[in-house]
Each structure stands twice: as structure tokens, then as C-alpha cells.
Design a protein around this motif. Structure first.
Motif, PDB file in Angstrom:
ATOM      1  N   TRP A 198      -3.070  15.072   4.826  1.00 29.24           N
ATOM      2  CA  TRP A 198      -2.996  15.234   3.366  1.00 29.24           C
ATOM      3  C   TRP A 198      -3.648  16.520   2.888  1.00 29.24           C
ATOM      4  O   TRP A 198      -3.203  17.103   1.899  1.00 29.24           O
ATOM      5  CB  TRP A 198      -3.586  14.024   2.653  1.00 29.24           C
ATOM      6  CG  TRP A 198      -5.036  13.735   2.923  1.00 29.24           C
ATOM      7  CD1 TRP A 198      -5.527  12.965   3.935  1.00 29.24           C
ATOM      8  CD2 TRP A 198      -6.169  14.175   2.169  1.00 29.24           C
ATOM      9  NE1 TRP A 198      -6.890  12.890   3.873  1.00 29.24           N
ATOM     10  CE2 TRP A 198      -7.318  13.632   2.794  1.00 29.24           C
ATOM     11  CE3 TRP A 198      -6.340  14.967   1.045  1.00 29.24           C
ATOM     12  CZ2 TRP A 198      -8.608  13.862   2.325  1.00 29.24           C
ATOM     13  CZ3 TRP A 198      -7.623  15.189   0.573  1.00 29.24           C
ATOM     14  CH2 TRP A 198      -8.744  14.646   1.203  1.00 29.24           C
ATOM     15  N   ASN A 252      -6.945   8.741  -6.246  1.00 25.16           N
ATOM     16  CA  ASN A 252      -6.778   9.649  -5.104  1.00 25.16           C
ATOM     17  C   ASN A 252      -6.316  11.044  -5.526  1.00 25.16           C
ATOM     18  O   ASN A 252      -5.451  11.639  -4.883  1.00 25.16           O
ATOM     19  CB  ASN A 252      -5.795   9.053  -4.084  1.00 25.16           C
ATOM     20  CG  ASN A 252      -6.218   7.686  -3.611  1.00 25.16           C
ATOM     21  OD1 ASN A 252      -7.402   7.362  -3.632  1.00 25.16           O
ATOM     22  ND2 ASN A 252      -5.263   6.870  -3.201  1.00 25.16           N
ATOM     23  N   ARG A 254      -8.692   5.904   3.612  1.00 22.32           N
ATOM     24  CA  ARG A 254      -8.528   6.839   4.725  1.00 22.32           C
ATOM     25  C   ARG A 254      -8.895   8.270   4.310  1.00 22.32           C
ATOM     26  O   ARG A 254      -9.477   9.027   5.097  1.00 22.32           O
ATOM     27  CB  ARG A 254      -7.094   6.785   5.259  1.00 22.32           C
ATOM     28  CG  ARG A 254      -6.683   5.406   5.788  1.00 22.32           C
ATOM     29  CD  ARG A 254      -7.561   4.949   6.935  1.00 22.32           C
ATOM     30  NE  ARG A 254      -7.444   5.814   8.095  1.00 22.32           N
ATOM     31  CZ  ARG A 254      -6.626   5.604   9.113  1.00 22.32           C
ATOM     32  NH1 ARG A 254      -5.866   4.535   9.131  1.00 22.32           N
ATOM     33  NH2 ARG A 254      -6.581   6.428  10.137  1.00 22.32           N
ATOM     34  N   MET A 255      -8.574   8.633   3.072  1.00 23.74           N
ATOM     35  CA  MET A 255      -8.951   9.967   2.584  1.00 23.74           C
ATOM     36  C   MET A 255     -10.476  10.099   2.526  1.00 23.74           C
ATOM     37  O   MET A 255     -11.044  11.129   2.891  1.00 23.74           O
ATOM     38  CB  MET A 255      -8.338  10.210   1.197  1.00 23.74           C
ATOM     39  CG  MET A 255      -6.829  10.440   1.211  1.00 23.74           C
ATOM     40  SD  MET A 255      -6.093  10.438  -0.445  1.00 23.74           S
ATOM     41  CE  MET A 255      -6.830  11.915  -1.159  1.00 23.74           C
ATOM     42  N   SER A 314       0.822  -1.216   0.000  1.00 23.41           N
ATOM     43  CA  SER A 314       0.000   0.000   0.000  1.00 23.41           C
ATOM     44  C   SER A 314       0.853   1.262   0.000  1.00 23.41           C
ATOM     45  O   SER A 314       1.894   1.312   0.662  1.00 23.41           O
ATOM     46  CB  SER A 314      -0.900   0.031   1.244  1.00 23.41           C
ATOM     47  OG  SER A 314      -1.789  -1.064   1.251  1.00 23.41           O
ATOM     48  N   TYR A 320      -0.349   6.400   3.933  1.00 15.93           N
ATOM     49  CA  TYR A 320      -1.402   7.380   4.195  1.00 15.93           C
ATOM     50  C   TYR A 320      -0.824   8.504   5.042  1.00 15.93           C
ATOM     51  O   TYR A 320      -0.176   8.250   6.061  1.00 15.93           O
ATOM     52  CB  TYR A 320      -2.556   6.702   4.939  1.00 15.93           C
ATOM     53  CG  TYR A 320      -3.516   7.646   5.618  1.00 15.93           C
ATOM     54  CD1 TYR A 320      -4.326   8.505   4.876  1.00 15.93           C
ATOM     55  CD2 TYR A 320      -3.619   7.670   7.008  1.00 15.93           C
ATOM     56  CE1 TYR A 320      -5.208   9.374   5.509  1.00 15.93           C
ATOM     57  CE2 TYR A 320      -4.499   8.521   7.644  1.00 15.93           C
ATOM     58  CZ  TYR A 320      -5.291   9.377   6.890  1.00 15.93           C
ATOM     59  OH  TYR A 320      -6.162  10.218   7.529  1.00 15.93           O
ATOM     60  N   THR A 375      -8.368  -2.358   5.561  1.00 17.07           N
ATOM     61  CA  THR A 375      -9.266  -1.196   5.516  1.00 17.07           C
ATOM     62  C   THR A 375     -10.615  -1.441   6.199  1.00 17.07           C
ATOM     63  O   THR A 375     -11.384  -0.500   6.377  1.00 17.07           O
ATOM     64  CB  THR A 375      -9.538  -0.757   4.057  1.00 17.07           C
ATOM     65  OG1 THR A 375     -10.072  -1.868   3.321  1.00 17.07           O
ATOM     66  CG2 THR A 375      -8.259  -0.276   3.383  1.00 17.07           C
ATOM     67  N   ARG A 383      -4.630   4.313   1.345  1.00 18.10           N
ATOM     68  CA  ARG A 383      -4.628   5.784   1.365  1.00 18.10           C
ATOM     69  C   ARG A 383      -5.983   6.342   0.946  1.00 18.10           C
ATOM     70  O   ARG A 383      -6.531   7.247   1.587  1.00 18.10           O
ATOM     71  CB  ARG A 383      -3.531   6.293   0.432  1.00 18.10           C
ATOM     72  CG  ARG A 383      -3.507   7.783   0.273  1.00 18.10           C
ATOM     73  CD  ARG A 383      -2.509   8.191  -0.790  1.00 18.10           C
ATOM     74  NE  ARG A 383      -1.130   8.026  -0.349  1.00 18.10           N
ATOM     75  CZ  ARG A 383      -0.085   8.083  -1.187  1.00 18.10           C
ATOM     76  NH1 ARG A 383      -0.274   8.246  -2.471  1.00 18.10           N
ATOM     77  NH2 ARG A 383       1.131   7.962  -0.717  1.00 18.10           N
TER      78      ARG A 383
END
Lengths: 93, 280
Positions: free
Chosen positions: A76, B112, B149-150, A69, A72, B175, B146
Motif C-alpha cells: 500500500w 485508513n 495490517r497497515m 473486509s 489488504y 486480526t 486493512r
């Protein structure tokens, strides 16, 4: 025989491990035939690291999933926005 | 066993698949709007697609005794064109009164990007404005953690949103927890190579229980198995799980989610099994 490692489950996992072993040998054999340097390929290094994580004990699947992955970044939105997170174009995408 | 596939793209499947699903016990499917394998060039292209999933597919499904529900949106991939996306979003309310529409979906993120996030937020606002349930696509591979989570970060900007009317779909081991912990439904998609396998979906049921958890095939035009939910049923039985638990996963849970849409009408062939369970 317990459900934990029934004969059926043993054979299924054995098959997966044999397939995985053969796949790694296959990639290395073809790389040698084509004079490809696998260590330069991030995907190969990820696969090798994933196999190493199998020996780590419970939580393997999360550890392997996280390895594959992108990281994160909780902040952001403060650090420039999601355009920074576009795909770098590797790892099967 | 009667079951529901809460995420399958029947526009991409042949009629023989409807027959096969019916033979395996499928009583209902729900079809989120998605990327058709090519980028459409106008909002009218989407209008035609919305007609297909609100008029044509329900008729095709009914021929096999299957109830067909749908979700409307512009998907994350085509959302990269923000101008087109806004034209499509403006067209969606024209179709929200169709009797088979469950809500807005599958919105979400693909790579994303900023544009995807912009269009995602605008579609959440659309859903909130029209009091619609929401189905959310999460990215496929390295982007998934990612992107998920966003998405959760962005949903947190809507404190009044009823989390029990939102599905975070395509969850995997890394997730599922944040989605469930935040109060959302979580969907496990059974795909041949990416996403989940039936065995891993069984693992997740054993680890997280059945509450707010769904299982689907996301059968589409690519490598996928429209019979993936029956595969899950077989895998759960092989592990010795009770029929009641399996039925909760594949029938009661999706219908409970669907019932949170104000237009929902139970599948005609079985009526409301949730009511029967409660009264028995």
C-alpha cells in the motif's frame, strides 16, 4: 451430555439460526412490498454469501470476517498511499 | 472476582456506573483519549479533556475505590485535521507527568487515510521519544483488516520499539493472529453489535491462550456495556474454565501491561496481585 453441544448451547444456536432466518425473510418481504431489487445491493449479496460460507466447515468465522473486509494490499505504501484506501461508504459505515 | 477494565471511557458514563462497576469487583479502569462524539475546535479543547481524564475522573473513580488510569493522544478521527493534530501532539508532554497516565493512546486508524497514517506515525514517534507505552485503536468494520495490517506495517518501521509495551486493540478473529504473532498485546472489545461478544472472546482465549491477551468493554457514549468484562467472566465460568485462568485474563494481564509504564502505581485497594502470585 458433552460441552460440545449441550442443551443450553443447542438452544442458543437454534435461536441464532431462527433469528437469522427470520431476518432474511423480513428483508425480502419488505423489499417486495417496496419494490426494491435486493440483488442490486452489495450488502445483501454479502449477507447471502456469508450464509453460504457457514456450510464450508471449520474456519467459518474467519471466512465470514474476511468477506466483510476491504482487501489488504501489502504494498500500500508503494502503490500511492493510504488515501487510496478511504471508505467507499458502504457496508454499515 | 476482582477485575480491571483496561479500556473504558468513563467521561461518557454516569457516576452510577462507577458504583455498579465497584459492586461487580472492578478495582481499576484505564481510559484512552478518544473521539467525544464531536470534533473539537482547538488544542485547548484537548487540554481541557486531558485535565478531565488526569484529574477529574481519577477523583470520581476513587470515590468508589476504583483506580483510574489514562492514556493521552489525538484520536484517529480528529487526526484527519493534521494541523490541529500537531498542535495537540505538542501539548501532550504537558500532561505526561500526571501520576495516572499510562502512555499514548488510543492512536490508530479510522478510515485508513493518508492523514490518519501521518498523525499515527508522529504519535508513535512521540511515544518512542518519551519512552511511553502505546494503546492502538483499530478500525471498526470493513476497514478493520486493512487498517490493522497497515498499522502493523507502520510499527515495523520502529525496530527498537518494545512490542511488549504496545496494545493492538479491538482485535477480532481475522486480526488477532498477526497482532500476537508480531509480539504485541491484543485487546478484545466486547460490544453489543460490532467488535466481539463475550462468547467469541471466550473462543479466542480457548484458541490463542491467555498470554498478552486483554478483554475490555470500551464503554463510551454509544451503545456499549460498561459491565461487559463481568459478562465475559460469567461466560468463561459457564464453559467450566478455572478461576485462575479467568483471573489472569481480567486482572493479572491488564496489571502486567500497566506495570510496563514507569509511572504505574498498583490499585490501592488490592496492591500488587502479580507479586503475591509470584511469591505464593
Amino acid at each position: 451430555m458433552t460441552r460440545a453441544l449441550s442443551d443450553q448451547r443447542f438452544l442458543a444456536i437454534r435461536s441464532l439460526v431462527v433469528e437469522l432466518s427470520a431476518a432474511f425473510d423480513r428483508v425480502e418481504r419488505h423489499a417486495a412490498e417496496e419494490s426494491v431489487e435486493l440483488d442490486d445491493d452489495i450488502r445483501w449479496r454479502l449477507l447471502a454469501e456469508a450464509v453460504a460460507r457457514l456450510a464450508a466447515g471449520p474456519g467459518r468465522v474467519e471466512a465470514v470476517q474476511e468477506l466483510f473486509s476491504d482487501a489488504y494490499e501489502p504494498a500500500w505504501r508503494q502503490t500511492g498511499g493510504p488515501e487510496l484506501f478511504g471508505s467507499p461508504g458502504c457496508c454499515g459505515r | 472476582m476482582n477485575y480491571v477494565d483496561p479500556h473504558i471511557h468513563m467521561v461518557s458514563r454516569v457516576t452510577d456506573d462507577y458504583e455498579a462497576l465497584a459492586r461487580m469487583g472492578c478495582v481499576a479502569v484505564s481510559e484512552p483519549a478518544f473521539w467525544a462524539g464531536f470534533d473539537r475546535r482547538s488544542a485547548d479543547g484537548f487540554r481541557d479533556y486531558f485535565r478531565q481524564i488526569t484529574e477529574v475522573e481519577p477523583r470520581r473513580a476513587a470515590g468508589y475505590g476504583i483506580a483510574h488510569y489514562s492514556w493521552l493522544c489525538i484520536n484517529a478521527k480528529e487526526a484527519e485535521d493534521v494541523k490541529l493534530a500537531r498542535e495537540v501532539i505538542a501539548a501532550i508532554p504537558e500532561f505526561l507527568s500526571a501520576s495516572n497516565v499510562l502512555g499514548i493512546g488510543e492512536i490508530g486508524l479510522n478510515k485508513n487515510t493518508r492523514n490518519e497514517a501521518t498523525v499515527f506515525l508522529e504519535q508513535v514517534e512521540l511515544a518512542v521519544r518519551h519512552n511511553e507505552t502505546i494503546l492502538i485503536h483499530t478500525p471498526h468494520l470493513a476497514d478493520k483488516l486493512r487498517g490493522t495490517r497497515m498499522i502493523l506495517d507502520m510499527l515495523a518501521d520502529f525496530p527498537a520499539l518494545d512490542r511488549g509495551r504496545v496494545v493492538i486493540d479491538h482485535v477480532e478473529e481475522h486480526t488477532i493472529r498477526p497482532a500476537l504473532d508480531a509480539g504485541y498485546w491484543a485487546g478484545m472489545t466486547l460490544y453489543p453489535v460490532t467488535k466481539c461478544s463475550p462468547e467469541r472472546a471466550c473462543d479466542l482465549v480457548e484458541r490463542y491462550g491467555t498470554e498478552r491477551l486483554l478483554v475490555n468493554s470500551a464503554g463510551d457514549w454509544g451503545p456499549s456495556r460498561p459491565a461487559a468484562v463481568p459478562d465475559f467472566i460469567v461466560a468463561m465460568r459457564a464453559r467450566g474454565h478455572a478461576e485462575e485462568l479467568i483471573e489472569r485474563m481480567v486482572l493479572h494481564n491488564p496489571l502486567e501491561l500497566f506495570s510496563r509504564c514507569r509511572r504505574y502505581v498498583p490499585p490501592p485497594r488490592i496492591g500488587n496481585p502479580l507479586q503475591r502470585t509470584t511469591s505464593s
